[in-house]
Design a protein around this motif. Structure first.
Motif, PDB file in Angstrom:
ATOM      1  N   SER A   1      -3.346  -6.983   0.962  1.00 17.90           N
ATOM      2  CA  SER A   1      -2.326  -5.964   1.246  1.00 17.90           C
ATOM      3  C   SER A   1      -2.405  -5.629   2.730  1.00 17.90           C
ATOM      4  O   SER A   1      -3.405  -5.940   3.383  1.00 17.90           O
ATOM      5  CB  SER A   1      -2.548  -4.708   0.395  1.00 17.90           C
TER       6      SER A   1
ATOM      7  N   ASN B   1       0.818  -1.220   0.000  1.00 13.38           N
ATOM      8  CA  ASN B   1       0.000   0.000   0.000  1.00 13.38           C
ATOM      9  C   ASN B   1       0.851   1.269   0.000  1.00 13.38           C
ATOM     10  O   ASN B   1       0.312   2.381   0.011  1.00 13.38           O
ATOM     11  CB  ASN B   1      -0.913   0.047   1.231  1.00 13.38           C
TER      12      ASN B   1
ATOM     13  N   VAL C   1      -4.089  -0.391  -4.080  1.00  8.47           N
ATOM     14  CA  VAL C   1      -2.678  -0.756  -4.235  1.00  8.47           C
ATOM     15  C   VAL C   1      -2.070   0.132  -5.320  1.00  8.47           C
ATOM     16  O   VAL C   1      -2.508   0.094  -6.477  1.00  8.47           O
ATOM     17  CB  VAL C   1      -2.531  -2.245  -4.621  1.00  8.47           C
TER      18      VAL C   1
END
Length: 230
Positions: free
Chosen positions: A48, A12, A54
């Protein structure tokens, strides 16, 4: 072991910490691996550290080919990987035969200390699954410890993005650690070949690749290993 799903881990992180330079997922390290899984009829899910969005490392878009772009352009990848990735608490490790940590420099900040992802990876490993990574994705393996508190990579041969490759990429001065030193500090054996050449190795149920050109090789080794444990 039944062929089941593989969990793909994405970052991230949008910037190199302390700078204005953009980073994120190195696109090909996800798509090329996923292509290998698709060819073997293995499903993937995406997770994530924070879930959701993302970012893509903009530099990775300069190193695409038709196959990378075909996966990138699918609605499935655009949504499940880049827009609505799972959070760790949405993941049941029992659903997966392997976990795969992608790279991109961003992972160096949000992979190493994420205990939820470490617990997922360890659970997959303990049920006979595989922990895999490519390039900077080795960051996700660094702090996984077994039930006795020992580093999982201790006495294991692994690989990842090298110091020489950091120098060539112009990022040695901004990364929070160097992979070789981080692995060796934890008792692991860091293996590598010439910079920017495909290289992937397997040590027991750990499969790791050196650089962005090694994602397919990691995928192929995983598929072969899964067939061997069937």
């Amino acid at each position: 072991m039944m062929m089941n799903k593989v969990l793909v881990v994405l970052t991230n992180t949008t910037r190199y910490k302390g700078t204005d330079d953009a980073t994120g997922l190195w696109l090909g390290e996800a798509t090329e691996f996923v292509t290998e899984m698709s060819a073997a009829e293995i499903q993937v899910d995406y997770v994530s550290p924070q879930g959701g969005f993302v970012p893509l490392d903009p530099r990775s878009m300069k190193y695409t080919d038709q196959a990378i772009m075909e996966t990138y352009e699918t609605p499935d990848f655009q949504w499940r990987a880049l827009s609505d990735s799972l959070t760790p608490d949405q993941v049941n490790p029992e659903d997966y035969v392997a976990i795969y940590y992608t790279g991109g420099h961003g992972v160096m900040w949000d992979f190493p200390d994420n205990q939820a992802l470490q617990q997922i990876a360890l659970a997959i490993y303990q049920q006979g699954g595989f922990i895999t990574s490519v390039c900077h994705g080795i960051a996700g393996l660094l702090n996984i410890r077994d039930a006795e508190g020992h580093y999982l990579i201790a006495n294991k041969s692994v690989t990842g993005f090298t110091t020489a490759e950091e120098v060539i990429a112009g990022k040695k001065s901004v990364v929070p650690f160097l992979n070789k030193a981080a692995v060796e500090k934890r008792g692991g054996h860091f293996r590598h070949k010439r910079f920017y050449r495909e290289y992937a190795i397997q040590d027991d149920h750990l499969i790791t690749g050196q650089n962005p050109f090694s994602a397919k090789a990691v995928g192929r080794k995983l598929v072969k290993a899964l067939h061997a444990t069937d």
